[in-house]
Scaffold this motif. Sequence first.
Motif, PDB file in Angstrom:
ATOM      1  N   MET A   1      39.162  -1.309  36.465  1.00 57.10           N
ATOM      2  CA  MET A   1      39.037  -1.187  37.909  1.00 57.10           C
ATOM      3  C   MET A   1      40.436  -1.255  38.515  1.00 57.10           C
ATOM      4  N   GLN A   2      40.690  -0.377  39.453  1.00 59.03           N
ATOM      5  CA  GLN A   2      41.958  -0.405  40.187  1.00 59.03           C
ATOM      6  C   GLN A   2      41.711  -0.958  41.589  1.00 59.03           C
TER       7      GLN A   2
ATOM      8  N   VAL B   1      40.909  -1.820  48.448  1.00 63.20           N
ATOM      9  CA  VAL B   1      40.079  -0.677  48.076  1.00 63.20           C
ATOM     10  C   VAL B   1      40.012  -0.587  46.560  1.00 63.20           C
TER      11      VAL B   1
ATOM     12  N   SER C   1      38.487   1.215  42.869  1.00 61.29           N
ATOM     13  CA  SER C   1      38.047   2.440  42.221  1.00 61.29           C
ATOM     14  C   SER C   1      37.908   2.187  40.733  1.00 61.29           C
ATOM     15  N   GLY C   2      37.097   3.007  40.092  1.00 67.88           N
ATOM     16  CA  GLY C   2      37.034   2.969  38.647  1.00 67.88           C
ATOM     17  C   GLY C   2      35.791   2.348  38.061  1.00 67.88           C
TER      18      GLY C   2
ATOM     19  N   PHE D   1      31.639  -0.909  42.131  1.00 70.35           N
ATOM     20  CA  PHE D   1      32.196  -1.942  43.000  1.00 70.35           C
ATOM     21  C   PHE D   1      31.148  -2.963  43.407  1.00 70.35           C
TER      22      PHE D   1
ATOM     23  N   LYS E   1      31.963   1.847  50.945  1.00 67.67           N
ATOM     24  CA  LYS E   1      33.355   2.276  51.061  1.00 67.67           C
ATOM     25  C   LYS E   1      34.241   1.663  49.980  1.00 67.67           C
ATOM     26  N   ASN E   2      33.627   0.921  49.063  1.00 71.03           N
ATOM     27  CA  ASN E   2      34.395   0.256  47.983  1.00 71.03           C
ATOM     28  C   ASN E   2      35.547  -0.565  48.551  1.00 71.03           C
ATOM     29  N   THR E   3      35.282  -1.253  49.642  1.00 73.47           N
ATOM     30  CA  THR E   3      36.350  -1.951  50.353  1.00 73.47           C
ATOM     31  C   THR E   3      35.950  -3.376  50.723  1.00 73.47           C
TER      32      THR E   3
END
Length: 127
Positions: A2-3, A23, A25-26, A29, A76-78
Amino acid sequence: QMQLVESGGGLVQAGASLRLSCVASGRTFSSYSIGWFRQAPGKEREFVAAINWGGSSTDYADSVKGRFTISRDNGKNTVWLQMNSLKPEDTAVYSCAAVDGPYRDYTPRRSSDYRFWGQGTQVTVSS
């Protein structure tokens, strides 16, 4: 893997507000608890806040309780860290971290419990 990428840091005066973003990604989430940590020069990394994967459970360090708010939007993966009434002692590099929580309300405070880390964003509060 995960980034995590943080943003939103900056230089502000005491009493001001900032909102940090993390945020991801990968990976999925929504399966991860997210924590915010900070590290000031010459000091150890310390826990700031954490939120479980669903957003229903949060935890805060006593030093920021009532001033900081952690929230997330899995669509929003946030994850955000809203920081109000900032003080000079809040000056540090703020990093977010992620861990796949073993149960619903998982909000760990130990940095060693987290699996993935971002690079951090600098927050400087002048007096």
